[in-house]
Design an enzyme around this catalytic site. Sequence first.
Site, PDB file in Angstrom:
ATOM      1  CG  LEU A 266      58.400  37.498  43.537  1.00  8.69           C
ATOM      2  CD1 LEU A 266      58.447  37.725  45.048  1.00  8.69           C
ATOM      3  CD2 LEU A 266      59.669  36.800  43.069  1.00  8.69           C
ATOM      4  CG  HIS A 372      38.861  33.746  32.172  1.00  5.96           C
ATOM      5  ND1 HIS A 372      37.804  33.812  33.043  1.00  5.96           N
ATOM      6  CD2 HIS A 372      38.553  34.593  31.159  1.00  5.96           C
ATOM      7  CE1 HIS A 372      36.903  34.671  32.596  1.00  5.96           C
ATOM      8  NE2 HIS A 372      37.327  35.157  31.442  1.00  5.96           N
ATOM      9  CG  ASP A 382      33.515  37.055  30.645  1.00  6.51           C
ATOM     10  OD1 ASP A 382      34.487  36.280  30.564  1.00  6.51           O
ATOM     11  OD2 ASP A 382      33.589  38.187  31.156  1.00  6.51           O
ATOM     12  CD  GLU A 420      39.818  37.355  32.689  1.00  6.64           C
ATOM     13  OE1 GLU A 420      39.938  38.224  31.817  1.00  6.64           O
ATOM     14  OE2 GLU A 420      38.755  37.179  33.325  1.00  6.64           O
ATOM     15  CD  GLU A 421      35.547  37.505  34.754  1.00  9.37           C
ATOM     16  OE1 GLU A 421      35.947  38.684  34.729  1.00  9.37           O
ATOM     17  OE2 GLU A 421      34.817  37.016  33.874  1.00  9.37           O
ATOM     18  CD  GLU A 429      50.601  35.189  40.242  1.00  6.46           C
ATOM     19  OE1 GLU A 429      51.635  34.917  40.887  1.00  6.46           O
ATOM     20  OE2 GLU A 429      50.250  36.358  39.990  1.00  6.46           O
ATOM     21  CG  ASP A 449      37.755  35.960  28.030  1.00  8.51           C
ATOM     22  OD1 ASP A 449      36.735  35.366  28.391  1.00  8.51           O
ATOM     23  OD2 ASP A 449      38.309  36.819  28.747  1.00  8.51           O
TER      24      ASP A 449
END
Length: 744
Positions: A266, A372, A382, A420-421, A429, A449
């Site tokens: 969801l 991200h 990163d 993301e991490e 989502e 990334d």
Amino acid sequence: MQWGKVLGGVVGSTALLGLGIILGHFAIPKGANPTASSDSVSQDLDLEILETVMGQLDASRIRENLRELSREPHLASSPQDEALVQLLLQRWRDPESGLDSAEASAYEVLLSFPRREQPNRVAIVGPASDILFSCRQSEENLTGEQGGPDVVPPYAAYAPPGTPQGLLVYANRGTEEDFKELQAQGIQLKGTIALTRYGGVGRGAKAVNAAKHEVAGVLVYTDPADINDGQSLPNETFPHSWKLPPSGVERGSYYEYFGDPLTPYLPAHPSSFRLDPATVSGFPPIPIQPIGFEDAKVFLCNLQGTSAPAAWQGALGCDYKLGPGFQPDGDFAGSQVNVSVHNCLELRNSSNVLGIIRGAVEPDRYVLYGNHRDSWVHGAVDPSSGTAVLLELSRVLGTLLKKGTWRPRRSVVFASWGAEEFGLIGSTEFTEEFFSKLQERTVAYINVDISVFANATLRAQGTPPVQSVLFSATKQIPALGPGSLSIYDNWIRYFNRSSPVYGLVPSLGSLGAGSDYAPFIHFLGVSSMDIAYTYDRSKTSARIYPAYHTAFDTFGYVDKFVDPGFSSHLAVAQTAGNVLLRLSDSLFLPLNISDYSETLRSFLQAAQQDLGALLQQHSISLGPLLTAVEKFERAAVALGQTISALQKGTFDPLQVRMLNDQLMLLERTFLNPRAFPEELYYSHVLWAPRTSPIATFPGLANACSRAMNTDPGSAAWAEVRRQLSIVVAALEGAAATLRPVADL
């Protein structure tokens, strides 16, 4: 603004048009010709535009992007993270180089943080309850960037609070086999604290495995043997080289799944149903905390017990013992280790940012390009190396768009994912909220990334159909350095394999769940890829770049050690941009579905060679699987021949559209949401996690591994039969999808 609110029908103003097209019915902008001409309908990849984009991408601009993106720590949901949201919106709304539209949408997600007022602590406690030694609670401030108030202390996200104390044991990498080895050595694990090193299994799995053996708490460190090629002295490490300094600690999420933990399947809207955090599966069952190798050395070099196996030894300058407990004649005789974890769970808003270029001919077909935005600290490598590339590519394309020089055939969506991490939350989502329309309309997903781990060669991962477009793109782009090698030529020098179809080609890695491509391939069934530059494996044994997830991953680290001059960042931008344009602008989608035949044949042969005899003992035939693979191969060849014939002659645009849909939808045919009920989101029967060493269909391999020592009539062998049937059905469905659309 929520994406879905602007994704309906026709909207009048130019400002809102780009949003309306994304997942709706795609309006025609005012002033545009409402009927597409025959020329526009046959719009194909423009090689001059492709060359223009390649030439306008600028390494110095990527460098300045990275400087700005990594100036401050930007942990997910922090004010600095929100500032980057606004930066992206500003860039993508720029009147001279922006996109058709850009919007941010927030989700309310469960994140985990250490308590500022009650820091996590690891200490050696003497027999009189006195503190004999305490681990560092922050990394050494070597460049003035590690000591700021916004630098989050090292911690294990989603680790539960607790203060376990016990004798220390060394458990190597914390695998199930490692703990069994300790038991075989006669070591009583109940109530101990296990010291483990990164690698071998996922972060959270170390705590799961430890808890099975009643270990009370876990410590994790990075051994210099695994990250620094054995070097560990301060003058050998950062800031004198790119190697991890002694105080460096890898942060990370210890949640075993991906997406918001409270709202599986969801979208995490405020109104969505949420699980009770106490019942969520996938969190570490016991307290766990990461430490630096300078502190791990104090523990390991004072342990008592038998010597650890040779494969468990590291590079801390002493013989690693197993424990339990410290040497009786040392400084810590009779002492225990206390692990005090005070992490807390919080609902926070985390945003995705989407930038949109409307397609001229097929606006209802999307090519997505994402990375991200959030980082553990400064995150220069990163993820900001990827975002720096993304911003430069979108600038060049946006400039051409605003000048009226170019508009893609299909819609292009740039995405900056949040959180993301913590477990690929923003991208997951998004796929949950727009599941149906993304499945119906997404051509491919490109993930960049970490764009540059190091500057030796390209490294690409993806599903088989994207291999051909990656090869075409990299053959066109010059490699770094002197000579006339292309990126393709350089790539094949470092990573290659022998293909029964093509001969020697670069190796395309498979996609796991390490970045935001995971929900696209495993949940949506979208052909996906991940692109980066990496190191020469013959020159280092580092499992990843050494400053990974530490406070030392800064702009200066990249500028001085990882990619001076930013030529590798430029190479990634050119590769990703070339692939993006081929996917968005080519009349015929450059996805070669016949390349799946090679993978399927390889999986089949592995099953026959390594499982065939075992299955035959239980009266299970691989005949239906062989037949299904052959059906797929024939259908793929026939479709390829149809496409080749059309490309050489005249064609109906609708006919091309139907063929492209077959190529686009092939990946979806390998999904079975009931194949792996124990795994959240994993439904791709070819790329789900494989715990068996046999390189074949994961469900079949895993089921055989579990059934091997059970009775013939057991439920485990019934599951083997079920998994075999699932694979056969998927392959037959894939073959049917590739056959002519009128062939029912």
